[in-house]
Design an enzyme around this catalytic site. Structure first.
Site, PDB file in Angstrom:
ATOM      1  N   HIS A   1      23.170  41.497  23.798  1.00 53.66           N
ATOM      2  CA  HIS A   1      23.497  42.263  24.598  1.00 53.66           C
ATOM      3  C   HIS A   1      23.617  42.534  25.566  1.00 53.66           C
ATOM      4  O   HIS A   1      24.091  43.972  25.763  1.00 53.66           O
ATOM      5  CB  HIS A   1      22.634  43.912  23.349  1.00 53.66           C
ATOM      6  CG  HIS A   1      23.397  44.354  21.878  1.00 53.66           C
ATOM      7  ND1 HIS A   1      24.369  44.333  21.755  1.00 53.66           N
ATOM      8  CD2 HIS A   1      22.100  44.280  20.416  1.00 53.66           C
ATOM      9  CE1 HIS A   1      24.466  44.169  20.127  1.00 53.66           C
ATOM     10  NE2 HIS A   1      23.237  44.468  19.719  1.00 53.66           N
TER      11      HIS A   1
ATOM     12  N   GLU B   1      27.840  44.322  18.044  1.00 53.14           N
ATOM     13  CA  GLU B   1      26.491  44.724  17.165  1.00 53.14           C
ATOM     14  C   GLU B   1      27.597  43.268  16.316  1.00 53.14           C
ATOM     15  O   GLU B   1      26.360  41.796  16.470  1.00 53.14           O
ATOM     16  CB  GLU B   1      26.864  45.012  15.541  1.00 53.14           C
ATOM     17  CG  GLU B   1      25.630  46.327  15.943  1.00 53.14           C
ATOM     18  CD  GLU B   1      24.420  45.746  16.876  1.00 53.14           C
ATOM     19  OE1 GLU B   1      24.072  44.721  16.035  1.00 53.14           O
ATOM     20  OE2 GLU B   1      23.862  46.922  17.410  1.00 53.14           O
TER      21      GLU B   1
ATOM     22  N   HIS C   1      20.001  37.551  18.907  1.00 52.22           N
ATOM     23  CA  HIS C   1      20.997  38.974  19.137  1.00 52.22           C
ATOM     24  C   HIS C   1      20.510  40.308  19.698  1.00 52.22           C
ATOM     25  O   HIS C   1      21.815  40.616  20.535  1.00 52.22           O
ATOM     26  CB  HIS C   1      21.343  39.311  17.834  1.00 52.22           C
ATOM     27  CG  HIS C   1      21.368  40.286  16.773  1.00 52.22           C
ATOM     28  ND1 HIS C   1      22.269  40.460  17.023  1.00 52.22           N
ATOM     29  CD2 HIS C   1      21.051  40.912  17.763  1.00 52.22           C
ATOM     30  CE1 HIS C   1      23.728  41.391  16.934  1.00 52.22           C
ATOM     31  NE2 HIS C   1      22.508  42.783  17.273  1.00 52.22           N
ATOM     32  N   GLU C   2      19.513  40.069  20.091  1.00 54.16           N
ATOM     33  CA  GLU C   2      19.144  41.280  20.896  1.00 54.16           C
ATOM     34  C   GLU C   2      19.471  40.493  22.504  1.00 54.16           C
ATOM     35  O   GLU C   2      19.862  41.646  23.774  1.00 54.16           O
ATOM     36  CB  GLU C   2      17.588  41.167  21.145  1.00 54.16           C
ATOM     37  CG  GLU C   2      17.302  42.084  19.642  1.00 54.16           C
ATOM     38  CD  GLU C   2      17.948  43.862  19.085  1.00 54.16           C
ATOM     39  OE1 GLU C   2      18.260  43.888  20.920  1.00 54.16           O
ATOM     40  OE2 GLU C   2      18.344  43.393  18.331  1.00 54.16           O
TER      41      GLU C   2
END
Length: 283
Positions: A160, A212, A156-157
């Site tokens: 980004h 997100e 997820h990070e």
């Protein structure tokens, strides 16, 4: 002469802003297409052209400066625990996930990736532009995360950074500021001010709900390709929801949770489970 110069600048800016709003460049992975999405894996489609307003290399240099400042502070406080067994566990998971990063951003293969574990009660993690990753022990220990769940957070990070969400968010802010400044000057509203500054720490930058959601899905894809069970995305958010009422979770403050989040992850499983199963067959 000043009003005429202002009008000229404003006329130059309007087409740029229009282009940023109406066009975008695809950074889909190999085999992915916005017009004919694959039935396996996450099709990322298009990305915001507001990115073009921020030089990528400059942003990555700024990110590295902030990251190194944080790491040096952790060292002085004896809080950098990357060399511990727990730290090496996080690094090993990161390496597996990062191996698939170029699928979503070809430039990722040239990034100087860095992963560190910091001893801190904060339930938090981040990946800055250019691949600078930090995990905090509050996240790994308080929630007793499994390897699969750590991989979901890692994916997820990293998503980004790969999808350049920070660059796009800053570009949007710059577009708004430049437009307001030029229009104000043209109308006699005041002196033009320099806005090509990032203004605040990249560590505190917040992303949109769309960002997100995209990071959730891209993270699932990365984790699955690396051989981690994407179903952990559901258990991760269940743990977050359960712990949220009993402790301040920094990660939740910038990653708003909702019933839709788990629903979206569950809906994406048919696309990523085959990747996980294929990864298992290759081991």
């Amino acid at each position: 002469m000043q009003p005429r110069a202002s009008l000229f600048a404003l006329l130059l800016f309007i087409p740029l802003l229009s282009a940023c709003v109406t066009t975008s460049g695809s950074v889909s992975g190999k085999g992915a297409s916005a017009s004919s999405p694959s039935t396996i894996g996450i099709d990322v489609g298009e990305t915001s052209s507001f990115r073009a307003m921020v030089p990528a290399r400059e942003l990555e240099r700024e990110a590295d400066k902030e990251y190194q400042t944080l790491i040096q502070k952790a060292k002085k406080q004896n809080a950098l625990v990357t060399d511990t067994a727990q730290g090496q566990r996080v690094v090993a998971i990161a390496r597996r996930v990062i191996a698939f990063a170029p699928r979503f951003n070809a430039e990722a293969q040239n990034w100087k990736w860095e992963v560190n574990l910091i001893r801190d009660d904060a339930v938090n993690a981040f990946c800055m532009p250019g691949g600078k990753i930090a995990f905090f022990t509050g996240l790994t220990e308080s929630l007793k995360l499994t390897d699969d769940e750590i991989a979901i957070v890692m994916g997820h990070e990293a998503a980004h950074a790969l999808r350049e969400h920070a660059r796009a968010q800053i570009g949007k802010s710059m577009a708004t500021s430049v437009g307001a400044s030029l229009l104000g000057q043209f109308l006699g509203g005041g002196k033009y001010t320099e806005v090509f500054k990032y203004g605040s720490s990249l560590l505190t930058l917040k992303f949109s709900r769309d960002d997100e959601s995209e990071a959730d899905l891209v993270g699932l894809d990365l984790a699955a390709r690396a051989g981690f069970n994407p179903r952990a995305g559901i258990t991760l958010w269940e743990k977050m929801a359960a712990a949220g009422g009993g402790m301040p979770i920094t990660w939740l403050s910038t990653h708003p949770s909702s019933a839709n989040r788990i629903h979206e992850i569950d809906a994406a499983l048919p696309k990523v489970m085959p990747l996980y199963e294929e990864a298992g067959r290759k081991e």
